[in-house]
Design an enzyme around this catalytic site. Structure first.
Site, PDB file in Angstrom:
ATOM      1  N   GLU A 157       0.858  -1.183   0.000  1.00  0.00           N
ATOM      2  CA  GLU A 157       0.000   0.000   0.000  1.00  0.00           C
ATOM      3  C   GLU A 157       0.892   1.230   0.000  1.00  0.00           C
ATOM      4  OE1 GLU A 157      -3.062   0.094   3.016  1.00  0.00           O
ATOM      5  OE2 GLU A 157      -2.944   2.285   3.175  1.00  0.00           O
ATOM      6  N   GLU A 162      -2.833  11.423   3.264  1.00  0.00           N
ATOM      7  CA  GLU A 162      -3.829  11.191   4.296  1.00  0.00           C
ATOM      8  C   GLU A 162      -3.834  12.406   5.212  1.00  0.00           C
ATOM      9  OE1 GLU A 162      -4.501   6.811   5.649  1.00  0.00           O
ATOM     10  OE2 GLU A 162      -2.358   7.220   5.664  1.00  0.00           O
TER      11      GLU A 162
END
Length: 407
Positions: A157, A162
């Site tokens: 990932e 974020e």
């Protein structure tokens, strides 16, 4: 297709596990990779109220916490993801008033869009220009998951951006893989200067993903760079196709939950998403060619001392070379090395564990020579022979085609 069992795992990647890097990272000595043409994009120019382009984006739909005890139910409704008619796609998180909303058991609705069935790619520049939401409990993200049969985190990932509502000035870039997932992920933080917040305007979030290196930027400022050396011996799982995801989660272990200060609805406005190829540069990666052939690690063997040779270009990782800005040239996690530290004409080339010694230093000149400064010799194809398997060497620089390399 990857399902709901895959965690959006940075929920437990807290600030405690993230390196506190910020605007000072702009002083990094690493140069950006050279960017090639755009190979995929969405400019979001559709009429107001229309759904995302289903030739580019599909939906994850559902609730049940998404592995992070999140509160939202992801829908395919234009109430949660639609064009605004001004060149943007808007993802909207809404409060739905309890557990009896139209979509099933949910407190909130939102959208999670992905390219798993429409577009995957290995390596490149992945970037988006976005304006983020701002309130307690919100968790917008722009990220990538690896394809394959190894599940999460085995497929890897890459989190490009974020942000969590309680930290409106911070953006995180993170890698997850086997042995370094969730709270053990390899993560870095960028903080906007002068008290700015990501909800105040649009910002560009970028990852340059190359063989053995991932580099993060916010508004063109490099704030993090990760290589296999940063994983503490755990496997690097970023050499196969990935797909993109963008979503706005509500609640979860990491951002915490909406409270009395939370204002809803909230929106993430996306101006564009683009993917470009990478060519060469200070952090460039890819093939190194001369005489119509590629520089190749024999047998794709990463062992110290494996010969470096000329071979037909085939796109394998044995022919993917990176230049991380420290003077080295790397493939398969090792450095291009002059055997025995030799300086004589005809000394052979190999790969070896990167050690910082002069035998692993290279300069690429404007004349397209690759020079080892210690020996003041050029990387050379013996006898200008383009036969597969011809082992490369250093030789007095002479301007011949056997020493002219394209990076």
């Amino acid at each position: 297709m990857l399902g709901t069992a895959l965690l959006q795992s940075p929920a437990t990647t807290s600030t405690a596990s993230a390196a506190a890097t910020g605007p000072a990272a702009a002083t990094s000595s690493y140069a950006a990779a050279a960017v090639g043409p755009v190979v995929w994009s969405d400019e979001f120019n559709a009429p107001a109220g229309t759904a995302p382009d289903n030739s580019k984006w599909r939906y994850d739909i559902g609730g049940s916490g998404w592995g992070n005890n999140e509160r939202q139910y992801y829908t395919n409704s234009t109430r949660n993801s639609a064009h605004d008619g001004n060149g943007n796609l808007v993802i909207t998180a809404r409060r739905e008033g309890g557990y009896n909303c139209h979509y099933g058991p949910c407190e909130y609705t939102s959208a999670r869009l992905l390219t798993a069935s429409t577009f995957t790619r290995t390596y490149g520049r992945f970037e988006a220009r976005m304006k983020l939401p701002r309130t307690q409990g919100l968790w917008p993200a722009f990220w990538m998951l690896g394809t394959g049969n190894n599940g999460w985190p085995g497929n890897g990932e890459i989190d490009i951006m974020e942000n969590i509502g309680k930290e409106p000035s911070n953006s995180y870039g993170t890698l997850h893989g086997p042995g370094y997932s969730a709270g053990e992920a390899v993560s870095s933080r960028y903080t906007l200067p002068n008290g700015q917040q990501f909800a105040d305007g649009f910002h560009t979030f970028t990852v340059d993903w190359e063989p053995n290196v991932v580099t993060w930027y916010v508004d063109g400022i490099q704030f993090a760079r990760k290589t296999p050396a940063d994983l503490g011996g755990d496997p690097w799982v970023f050499d196969h196709p990935f797909f993109m995801i963008m979503n706005v989660a509500v609640g979860g272990y990491w951002p915490g939950y909406p409270d009395g200060s939370t204002v809803m609805p909230q929106t993430m406005t996306v101006d564009w998403v683009r993917v470009s190829s990478l060519t060469s540069g200070g952090g460039g990666g890819g093939q190194i060619t001369a005489l119509g052939k590629c520089v190749d690690v024999a047998g794709a063997n990463p062992a110290d001392g494996t010969p470096v040779q000329l071979y037909d270009c085939n796109g394998t990782t044995a022919q993917q070379w990176t230049r991380p800005g420290d003077g080295t040239i790397r493939a398969l996690g090792k450095c291009l090395d002059v055997a025995g530290g030799g300086t004589a004409d005809g000394t052979k080339l190999q790969i070896a564990t990167c050690s910082g010694n002069p035998a692993q230093q290279w300069t690429y000149t404007g004349a397209r020579d690759l020079v080892n400064p210690q020996s003041n010799k050029c990387m050379d194809i013996p006898s200008a022979n383009a036969t597969n398997g011809n082992r490369l060497q250093i030789w007095t620089c002479n301007g011949s085609a056997a020493q002219k390399w394209t990076l």
